[in-house]
Scaffold this active site. Structure first.
Site, PDB file in Angstrom:
ATOM      1  CB  SER A  15     -12.855  40.805  10.048  1.00 53.08           C
ATOM      2  OG  SER A  15     -13.025  41.147  11.361  1.00 53.08           O
ATOM      3  CG  ASN A  16      -9.557  41.182  14.388  1.00 47.28           C
ATOM      4  OD1 ASN A  16      -8.790  42.387  14.571  1.00 47.28           O
ATOM      5  ND2 ASN A  16     -10.418  41.125  15.150  1.00 47.28           N
ATOM      6  CG  HIS A  42     -11.768  41.848  25.103  1.00 44.91           C
ATOM      7  ND1 HIS A  42     -12.559  40.725  25.135  1.00 44.91           N
ATOM      8  CD2 HIS A  42     -12.323  42.634  25.808  1.00 44.91           C
ATOM      9  CE1 HIS A  42     -13.576  40.832  25.861  1.00 44.91           C
ATOM     10  NE2 HIS A  42     -13.304  42.211  26.329  1.00 44.91           N
ATOM     11  CB  VAL A  54     -11.944  35.456  31.484  1.00 44.38           C
ATOM     12  CG1 VAL A  54     -12.774  36.155  30.391  1.00 44.38           C
ATOM     13  CG2 VAL A  54     -12.249  34.319  31.670  1.00 44.38           C
ATOM     14  CG  ASP A  55     -10.967  38.542  27.773  1.00 45.26           C
ATOM     15  OD1 ASP A  55     -10.445  38.158  26.639  1.00 45.26           O
ATOM     16  OD2 ASP A  55     -12.302  38.759  27.632  1.00 45.26           O
ATOM     17  CG  ASN A  71      -7.895  37.415  23.203  1.00 44.00           C
ATOM     18  OD1 ASN A  71      -8.336  37.178  21.825  1.00 44.00           O
ATOM     19  ND2 ASN A  71      -8.784  37.916  23.654  1.00 44.00           N
ATOM     20  CD  GLU A 118     -11.644  44.221  17.527  1.00 46.09           C
ATOM     21  OE1 GLU A 118     -11.471  43.028  16.951  1.00 46.09           O
ATOM     22  OE2 GLU A 118     -12.902  44.295  17.904  1.00 46.09           O
ATOM     23  CB  ILE A 129     -11.740  28.781  28.264  1.00 46.33           C
ATOM     24  CG1 ILE A 129     -13.040  29.450  28.320  1.00 46.33           C
ATOM     25  CG2 ILE A 129     -10.696  28.964  29.266  1.00 46.33           C
ATOM     26  CD1 ILE A 129     -12.895  31.085  28.898  1.00 46.33           C
ATOM     27  CG  LEU A 130      -6.319  29.162  24.725  1.00 45.14           C
ATOM     28  CD1 LEU A 130      -5.161  30.042  24.227  1.00 45.14           C
ATOM     29  CD2 LEU A 130      -6.555  27.944  23.482  1.00 45.14           C
TER      30      LEU A 130
HETATM   31  C1  GRF Z   1     -13.516  40.627  17.297  1.00 47.90           C
HETATM   32  O1  GRF Z   1     -14.488  41.745  17.936  1.00 47.90           O
HETATM   33  C2  GRF Z   1     -12.429  40.455  18.409  1.00 47.90           C
HETATM   34  O2  GRF Z   1     -12.084  41.561  19.166  1.00 47.90           O
HETATM   35  C3  GRF Z   1     -12.989  39.294  19.380  1.00 47.90           C
HETATM   36  O3  GRF Z   1     -13.785  38.806  18.542  1.00 47.90           O
HETATM   37  C4  GRF Z   1     -14.104  39.324  17.411  1.00 47.90           C
HETATM   38  C5  GRF Z   1     -13.560  38.676  16.463  1.00 47.90           C
HETATM   39  O4  GRF Z   1     -14.011  38.930  15.042  1.00 47.90           O
HETATM   40  N1  GRF Z   1     -12.310  38.840  20.125  1.00 47.90           N
HETATM   41  P1  GRF Z   1     -13.399  38.576  13.543  1.00 47.90           P
HETATM   42  O5  GRF Z   1     -13.656  37.032  13.609  1.00 47.90           O
HETATM   43  O6  GRF Z   1     -11.856  38.670  14.037  1.00 47.90           O
HETATM   44  O7  GRF Z   1     -13.847  39.333  12.722  1.00 47.90           O
END
Ligand code: GRF
Length: 206
Positions: free
Chosen positions: A17-18, A113, A148-149, A111, A178, A96-97
């Protein structure tokens, strides 16, 4: 395609979705960039189907065909170099990269989060927030470093947590934000509107 266009790669593992929010933002001409490639480490990621619908090049890099994570990362770096990517956006990428990727693309990987970092890094951030009883959570876009993040924070949005929230309802409220935040952060990086000083990101005023 203009020669100086800003080239994006989006790394995904699932729903996408992002990724969709980034595609939409480019389509609406709010974000002046070219989404060159979408790379997944999972074959059936819905994100790959979303990208294919728009004719975006997709690659499934299959972890099972590499000896170890180092070899996998080498293949990833090669693919990203092949397309001269300017910025790599992790969007639900569940691997993890390794150091090679991070070092090759220093300050060029971001990224998103689903929490207000540094609170609740890692997996199930929304569940962690509910269990901790915080009254506010949110989302964070940050540069990726070897932790990590943990990299420098670019932008955050605060989201309230209500007393009757569960992981699902909170995740939904955060996800909506997001989708605004990620394209906005990409645009800021692309337009060189930010300055990184150690772990602090400052926004240049124009
Ligand atoms: C999102 O909540 C993002 O913050 C996290 O993983 C999820 C990915 O969702 N890192 P989508 O695949 O973008 O819908």
């Amino acid at each position: 395609m203009p020669l100086n266009i800003f080239k994006l790669a989006v790394l995904v593992s699932g729903r996408g979705s992002n990724l969709q929010a980034i595609i939409d933002s480019i389509d609406r001409e709010e974000l002046d960039a070219h989404l060159s490639i979408v790379i997944s480490n999972t074959k059936d990621a819905m994100a790959l189907k979303r990208a294919e619908k728009y004719g975006i090049k997709t690659f499934f890099i299959d972890p099972s065909t590499y000896l170890n994570s180092k070899e996998y990362d080498k293949a990833l770096v090669l693919k990203l170099k092949e397309f001269s990517i300017d910025l790599i956006c992790l969007a639900g990428y569940m691997r993890i990269l390794g150091e090679e990727v991070i070092q090759t693309f220093e300050k060029k990987i971001i990224n998103i989060h689903p929490s207000l970092l540094p609170a609740f890094p890692g997996l199930n951030a929304q569940k962690q927030a509910i269990e901790h009883g915080v009254k506010f959570s949110g989302c964070t876009v940050h540069f990726v470093d070897s932790g990590v993040d943990s990299g420098p924070i670019i932008l955050q949005t605060v989201v309230p947590v209500y007393h009757n929230d569960d992981e699902k309802s909170l995740s939904k409220r955060i996800l909506e934000q997001e989708h605004y935040l990620y394209p906005k952060a990409i645009k800021m990086v692309k337009e060189n509107q930010i300055k990184i000083n150690d772990r602090t990101v400052t926004h240049k005023t124009r």
